[in-house]
Design a protein around this motif. Structure first.
Motif, short mmCIF file in Angstrom:
data_model
loop_
_atom_site.label_atom_id
_atom_site.label_comp_id
_atom_site.label_asym_id
_atom_site.label_seq_id
_atom_site.Cartn_x
_atom_site.Cartn_y
_atom_site.Cartn_z
N VAL A 220 2.08 -11.27 3.21
CA VAL A 220 2.92 -10.14 3.64
C VAL A 220 2.24 -8.85 3.19
O VAL A 220 1.92 -8.69 2.00
N LEU A 221 2.04 -7.93 4.12
CA LEU A 221 1.46 -6.62 3.81
C LEU A 221 2.45 -5.54 4.22
O LEU A 221 2.93 -5.53 5.37
N LEU A 222 2.75 -4.63 3.29
CA LEU A 222 3.60 -3.48 3.57
C LEU A 222 2.76 -2.23 3.36
O LEU A 222 2.39 -1.91 2.23
N LEU A 223 2.46 -1.53 4.44
CA LEU A 223 1.50 -0.43 4.43
C LEU A 223 2.22 0.86 4.78
O LEU A 223 2.72 1.02 5.90
N ASP A 224 2.26 1.80 3.84
CA ASP A 224 2.99 3.05 4.04
C ASP A 224 2.01 4.15 4.47
O ASP A 224 1.22 4.65 3.65
N GLU A 225 2.05 4.50 5.72
CA GLU A 225 1.20 5.53 6.31
C GLU A 225 -0.28 5.32 5.98
O GLU A 225 -0.95 6.21 5.44
N PRO A 226 -0.83 4.16 6.30
CA PRO A 226 -2.23 3.87 5.93
C PRO A 226 -3.25 4.69 6.71
O PRO A 226 -4.42 4.73 6.33
N THR A 227 -2.83 5.32 7.82
CA THR A 227 -3.77 6.08 8.64
C THR A 227 -3.69 7.59 8.39
O THR A 227 -4.42 8.35 9.02
N ALA A 228 -2.83 8.03 7.48
CA ALA A 228 -2.53 9.46 7.36
C ALA A 228 -3.75 10.31 7.01
O ALA A 228 -3.89 11.42 7.50
N ALA A 229 -4.64 9.80 6.17
CA ALA A 229 -5.78 10.60 5.71
C ALA A 229 -7.07 10.26 6.44
O ALA A 229 -8.15 10.70 6.03
N LEU A 230 -6.97 9.50 7.54
CA LEU A 230 -8.16 8.94 8.16
C LEU A 230 -8.49 9.60 9.49
O LEU A 230 -7.60 10.07 10.22
N ASP A 231 -9.79 9.59 9.82
CA ASP A 231 -10.22 10.06 11.13
C ASP A 231 -9.93 8.97 12.16
O ASP A 231 -9.48 7.86 11.84
N LEU B 228 0.86 -1.18 0.00
CA LEU B 228 0.00 0.00 0.00
C LEU B 228 0.90 1.23 0.00
O LEU B 228 1.51 1.54 1.02
N PRO B 229 1.02 1.93 -1.13
CA PRO B 229 1.90 3.11 -1.17
C PRO B 229 1.28 4.28 -0.41
O PRO B 229 0.09 4.29 -0.08
N GLN B 230 2.11 5.27 -0.18
CA GLN B 230 1.68 6.44 0.56
C GLN B 230 0.68 7.27 -0.24
O GLN B 230 -0.25 7.86 0.32
#
Length: 267
Positions: A169-180, A98-100
């Motif tokens: 394998v999951l690589l998540l780049d800042e998955p919470t940045a745009a979320l409440d 999951l890219p930024q």
């Protein structure tokens, strides 16, 4: 490249097995060192949070471990084999990224964006697509254009696509940045559930409180180097965080759970 042979699907991983390993990783950009002699591992059944100040090298390390960016020195292995030994399809069966930034130029319906996660697999897996959309709370957006969505909605659709890929394998780049707050907790609860099922999860986070609450292990990067790696309760100390973030920080136990609460010290 192997000729005359179809893609090799992944086998099961034992909990605690090393899924992804990077050894002695160096990377320079525009002549500037971004990673310097970094060792990193992702383990089945574990949520690893990658934290550090802006410019520490977090997104670069994620991209190198994912195989989207080659290191200048060092090696990355997936399931014990060098990245180059896997075909692109085989790699896509083993890890999802999951890219930024969620870049998409065409007005695809949301359901088609999520279906893109099934591309490596021979079946469309409509039940898997539906399950991923339900888990991320975007099922009601199925027919909407991706381009018409808010930033938070796009972030959740992008996560649904990654979940539909069904890799270990999951690589998540800042998955919470745009979320409440509600959806931040939703995303990290999903990461925890996937780890409980045996997946290896790496998540880049800026919020140290979220990392302390949801990660089994945290890796702190500063100046492209790993300065700490271990359980949040051991790694998140006032002295280390004050030094890394160049701001005085205090760490307090949560009154109910004991989880570290990381706060900037204010006068």
């Amino acid at each position: 490249m192997r000729l005359g042979r179809g893609p090799r699907p992944p086998g099961p991983r034992a909990k605690g097995a090393v899924a992804v390993s990077g050894t002695g990783l160096d990377k320079r950009r525009n002549g500037r060192p971004v990673l310097a002699d970094v060792d990193a591992t992702m383990t089945a059944g574990e949520v690893l949070a990658l934290v550090g100040p802006n410019g520490a090298g977090k997104s670069t390390l994620l991209s190198v471990l994912a195989g989207d960016l080659g290191p200048d020195r060092g090696e990355v292995t997936v399931d014990g084999r060098p990245l180059g030994d896997w075909t692109p399809v085989e790699l896509a069966m083993r890890r999802a990224v999951l890219p930024q930034h969620h870049l998409l130029s065409f007005p695809f319906p949301v359901v088609d964006v999520v279906r893109m996660g099934r591309a490596p697999w021979p079946d469309e897996g409509e039940d898997i697509v539906a399950g991923a959309m339900a888990a991320t709370g975007v099922a009601h957006l199925a027919t909407r254009s991706f381009l018409a969505l808010s930033g938070g909605e796009r972030a959740r659709v992008a996560l649904a696509r990654v979940l539909a890929q069904r890799t270990g394998v999951l690589l998540l780049d800042e998955p919470t940045a745009a979320l409440d707050l509600h959806h931040q907790e939703l995303v990290l609860r999903i990461a925890r559930e996937r780890a409980t099922e045996g997946d290896a999860i790496l998540v880049v986070l800026h919020d140290l409180g979220l990392a302390a609450a949801h990660a089994d292990r945290v890796m702190v990067l500063s100046g492209g180097r790993v300065v700490a790696d271990g359980p949040p309760a051991e790694v998140f100390t006032p002295d280390l965080l004050t030094d890394v973030y160049q701001h005085e920080i205090e760490v307090l136990p949560h009154p109910r759970t004991g989880t570290p609460l990381v706060l900037p010290r204010r006068s």
